[in-house]
Design a protein around this motif. Structure first.
Motif, mmCIF file in Angstrom:
data_model
loop_
_atom_site.group_PDB
_atom_site.id
_atom_site.type_symbol
_atom_site.label_atom_id
_atom_site.label_comp_id
_atom_site.label_asym_id
_atom_site.label_seq_id
_atom_site.Cartn_x
_atom_site.Cartn_y
_atom_site.Cartn_z
ATOM 1 N N ASP A 1 50.124 65.230 25.171
ATOM 2 C CA ASP A 1 49.485 64.907 23.890
ATOM 3 C C ASP A 1 48.244 64.041 24.106
ATOM 4 O O ASP A 1 47.226 64.236 23.433
ATOM 5 C CB ASP A 1 50.476 64.193 22.972
ATOM 6 N N ARG A 2 48.342 63.097 25.006
ATOM 7 C CA ARG A 2 47.199 62.209 25.269
ATOM 8 C C ARG A 2 45.997 62.988 25.773
ATOM 9 O O ARG A 2 44.860 62.759 25.362
ATOM 10 C CB ARG A 2 47.594 61.141 26.292
ATOM 11 N N LEU A 3 46.245 63.934 26.666
ATOM 12 C CA LEU A 3 45.148 64.730 27.222
ATOM 13 C C LEU A 3 44.497 65.593 26.150
ATOM 14 O O LEU A 3 43.267 65.735 26.110
ATOM 15 C CB LEU A 3 45.667 65.596 28.372
ATOM 16 N N ARG A 4 45.307 66.171 25.283
ATOM 17 C CA ARG A 4 44.752 66.978 24.188
ATOM 18 C C ARG A 4 43.909 66.129 23.245
ATOM 19 O O ARG A 4 42.822 66.529 22.822
ATOM 20 C CB ARG A 4 45.884 67.639 23.401
ATOM 21 N N GLU A 5 44.401 64.939 22.922
ATOM 22 C CA GLU A 5 43.656 64.059 22.019
ATOM 23 C C GLU A 5 42.341 63.611 22.636
ATOM 24 O O GLU A 5 41.321 63.500 21.952
ATOM 25 C CB GLU A 5 44.512 62.838 21.680
ATOM 26 N N GLU A 6 42.348 63.372 23.940
ATOM 27 C CA GLU A 6 41.163 62.831 24.596
ATOM 28 C C GLU A 6 40.123 63.892 24.895
ATOM 29 O O GLU A 6 38.923 63.650 24.784
ATOM 30 C CB GLU A 6 41.576 62.120 25.892
ATOM 31 N N TYR A 7 40.567 65.100 25.276
ATOM 32 C CA TYR A 7 39.630 66.109 25.759
ATOM 33 C C TYR A 7 39.578 67.370 24.908
ATOM 34 O O TYR A 7 38.776 68.272 25.190
ATOM 35 C CB TYR A 7 39.974 66.476 27.202
ATOM 36 N N GLY A 8 40.418 67.474 23.901
ATOM 37 C CA GLY A 8 40.333 68.596 22.975
ATOM 38 C C GLY A 8 40.631 69.940 23.604
ATOM 39 O O GLY A 8 41.582 70.102 24.380
ATOM 40 N N ASP A 9 39.794 70.937 23.284
ATOM 41 C CA ASP A 9 40.056 72.319 23.676
ATOM 42 C C ASP A 9 39.916 72.584 25.163
ATOM 43 O O ASP A 9 40.262 73.677 25.626
ATOM 44 C CB ASP A 9 39.120 73.263 22.905
ATOM 45 N N ARG A 10 39.402 71.634 25.910
ATOM 46 C CA ARG A 10 39.363 71.832 27.362
ATOM 47 C C ARG A 10 40.767 71.813 27.961
ATOM 48 O O ARG A 10 40.962 72.236 29.094
ATOM 49 C CB ARG A 10 38.519 70.742 28.028
ATOM 50 N N VAL A 11 41.719 71.300 27.197
ATOM 51 C CA VAL A 11 43.103 71.192 27.652
ATOM 52 C C VAL A 11 43.943 72.233 26.930
ATOM 53 O O VAL A 11 44.015 72.249 25.704
ATOM 54 C CB VAL A 11 43.661 69.782 27.386
ATOM 55 N N GLN A 12 44.581 73.117 27.696
ATOM 56 C CA GLN A 12 45.475 74.127 27.132
ATOM 57 C C GLN A 12 46.896 73.807 27.572
ATOM 58 O O GLN A 12 47.223 73.855 28.759
ATOM 59 C CB GLN A 12 45.085 75.529 27.596
ATOM 60 N N LEU A 13 47.747 73.466 26.615
ATOM 61 C CA LEU A 13 49.145 73.193 26.897
ATOM 62 C C LEU A 13 49.956 74.478 26.711
ATOM 63 O O LEU A 13 49.794 75.172 25.713
ATOM 64 C CB LEU A 13 49.684 72.103 25.971
ATOM 65 N N VAL A 14 50.830 74.764 27.679
ATOM 66 C CA VAL A 14 51.631 75.992 27.627
ATOM 67 C C VAL A 14 53.102 75.627 27.773
ATOM 68 O O VAL A 14 53.695 75.740 28.856
ATOM 69 C CB VAL A 14 51.209 76.985 28.729
ATOM 70 N N PRO A 15 53.738 75.163 26.681
ATOM 71 C CA PRO A 15 55.183 74.907 26.740
ATOM 72 C C PRO A 15 55.943 76.237 26.787
ATOM 73 O O PRO A 15 55.730 77.115 25.955
ATOM 74 C CB PRO A 15 55.466 74.140 25.454
ATOM 75 N N GLU A 16 56.801 76.379 27.772
ATOM 76 C CA GLU A 16 57.455 77.671 28.014
ATOM 77 C C GLU A 16 58.342 78.098 26.845
ATOM 78 O O GLU A 16 58.444 79.289 26.544
ATOM 79 C CB GLU A 16 58.282 77.585 29.294
ATOM 80 N N ASP A 17 58.980 77.134 26.170
ATOM 81 C CA ASP A 17 59.875 77.510 25.077
ATOM 82 C C ASP A 17 59.123 78.003 23.846
ATOM 83 O O ASP A 17 59.723 78.589 22.944
ATOM 84 C CB ASP A 17 60.801 76.357 24.712
ATOM 85 N N GLU A 18 57.805 77.804 23.806
ATOM 86 C CA GLU A 18 56.994 78.285 22.695
ATOM 87 C C GLU A 18 56.124 79.483 23.080
ATOM 88 O O GLU A 18 55.976 80.419 22.297
ATOM 89 C CB GLU A 18 56.070 77.176 22.185
ATOM 90 N N SER A 19 55.552 79.435 24.278
ATOM 91 C CA SER A 19 54.524 80.413 24.652
ATOM 92 C C SER A 19 54.863 81.238 25.877
ATOM 93 O O SER A 19 54.065 82.085 26.288
ATOM 94 C CB SER A 19 53.190 79.681 24.916
ATOM 95 N N GLY A 20 56.028 80.994 26.483
ATOM 96 C CA GLY A 20 56.310 81.650 27.743
ATOM 97 C C GLY A 20 55.597 80.933 28.879
ATOM 98 O O GLY A 20 54.937 79.900 28.682
ATOM 99 N N ARG A 21 55.713 81.455 30.071
ATOM 100 C CA ARG A 21 55.080 80.825 31.225
ATOM 101 C C ARG A 21 53.576 81.049 31.225
ATOM 102 O O ARG A 21 53.070 81.962 30.579
ATOM 103 C CB ARG A 21 55.688 81.369 32.524
ATOM 104 N N MET A 22 52.882 80.211 31.968
ATOM 105 C CA MET A 22 51.439 80.373 32.116
ATOM 106 C C MET A 22 51.123 81.766 32.650
ATOM 107 O O MET A 22 51.759 82.227 33.600
ATOM 108 C CB MET A 22 50.868 79.329 33.089
ATOM 109 N N ASP A 23 50.148 82.410 32.056
ATOM 110 C CA ASP A 23 49.721 83.731 32.507
ATOM 111 C C ASP A 23 48.690 83.545 33.611
ATOM 112 O O ASP A 23 47.483 83.610 33.390
ATOM 113 C CB ASP A 23 49.136 84.527 31.338
ATOM 114 N N LEU A 24 49.175 83.297 34.818
ATOM 115 C CA LEU A 24 48.278 83.000 35.934
ATOM 116 C C LEU A 24 47.443 84.212 36.333
ATOM 117 O O LEU A 24 46.319 84.070 36.822
ATOM 118 C CB LEU A 24 49.087 82.481 37.124
ATOM 119 N N GLN A 25 47.976 85.403 36.126
ATOM 120 C CA GLN A 25 47.208 86.610 36.416
ATOM 121 C C GLN A 25 45.958 86.669 35.554
ATOM 122 O O GLN A 25 44.856 86.980 36.031
ATOM 123 C CB GLN A 25 48.072 87.844 36.179
#
Length: 321
Positions: A155-179
């Protein structure tokens, strides 16, 4: 046996804060209130826990504020016990011993950065982001975790840097799409990744098509002894000492060297801290540490003697000891 430990200092635990599920933050200050020595993003310290444990934790405070150091510790009950010891025993006001900061994960200058973090792997990334942002670099963070509640500093990173930070909680969005993130190499961009072994293996595979030197990783665990091909005994010539030692299958080079009274600076003894890095003068090492960058592994000029061994078919190493 002669054992030479890395230099340490006693510090005071100023604050203990629960910052996420199973994660506590320790804020450390010098006993006399003096500032800490300068350190760079990617640095870590060894935390000495009683008589039994030495563990490595990345610094996640600001390198521009030397009044304190901050580390964050994820409680992993099935690990080697250090994290549980921290969670159960360390309280504000206590004195603990730490090493001086060391950096095995330095950030190199580039035009653009992609930061990838999984779980507690966010910790070394935080000072890197601060540095890149202050330097006016183009950067993006993709940070994955089990849930929002488990993602320290999210939360702190999102508040400080905005859209440059993408949070991917697995229970909401699945795993990071590294591909999707790494499938197409990008010019003038460096990738810095820290997280669980499975995540880093995928990142390494996907970055095979990127320009050499694009990917930089920090791992949580070294390769266990006996899990790779080279398990035979071998000899090690200690060139400066004029001694030769035999390293059996169930002992490390560091053990064997200390047995004959040769002093080697060491700390974690698990291939995680980089303290026992030693120059290889002859022979081929098999690297089992989690520290050396790929270019140093390929050159064969250095090895961590607390876990690494002679490669299969190599019966003799010569070391600058």
């Amino acid at each position: 046996m002669s054992v030479l430990r890395a230099r340490t200092r006693d510090v005071v635990v100023d604050r203990v804060e629960r910052i996420a599920e199973d994660v506590v933050s320790l804020v450390l200050v010098n006993q006399d209130g003096s500032p800490f020595p300068a350190w760079e993003p990617g640095s870590h310290v060894d935390l000495h826990l009683g008589e039994e444990h030495v563990r490595q934790y990345s610094l996640c405070s600001s390198p521009t504020d030397l009044s304190h150091l901050r580390i964050a510790v994820l409680n992993v009950p099935d690990s080697r016990g250090g994290s549980t010891w921290v969670h159960e025993n360390i309280r504000p006001g206590e004195t603990v011993s730490i090493s001086e900061p060391r950096n095995n994960f330095p950030i190199k200058d580039s035009r653009k950065y992609l930061f990838l973090a999984g779980g507690i792997g966010i910790t070394p990334i935080i000072p890197m982001i601060e540095w890149a942002h202050a330097a006016g670099k183009e950067w993006q963070l993709i940070y994955g975790g089990r849930s929002r509640g488990s993602m320290a500093f999210g939360d702190r990173l999102r508040e400080e840097y905005g859209d440059r930070v993408q949070l991917v909680p697995e229970d909401e969005s699945g795993r990071m799409d590294l591909q999707a993130v790494l499938g197409l190499p990008r010019a003038h961009m460096l990738v810095y990744a820290c997280g669980p072994t499975g995540m880093l293996r995928t990142v390494e595979d996907l970055c095979m098509g990127w320009p050499p030197g694009s990917l930089h990783t920090e791992k949580f665990a070294a390769t266990a002894l006996g899990t790779t091909s080279a398990a035979e005994p071998f000899d090690v010539d200690l060139v400066r000492s004029g001694k030769t030692v035999r390293v059996p299958t169930d002992r490390t080079i560091l053990d064997a060297v200390e047995d004959v009274g040769v002093r080697v600076l060491s700390s974690c003894r698990h291939g995680l801290c980089g303290t026992c890095e030693t120059t290889v003068l002859a022979g081929e090492p098999e690297h089992r540490d989690a520290v050396l960058p790929q270019e140093d592994r390929d050159s064969g000029d250095m090895m961590m003697i607390c876990v690494s061994r002679a490669a299969a078919g190599c019966r003799r190493l010569a070391l600058d000891l």
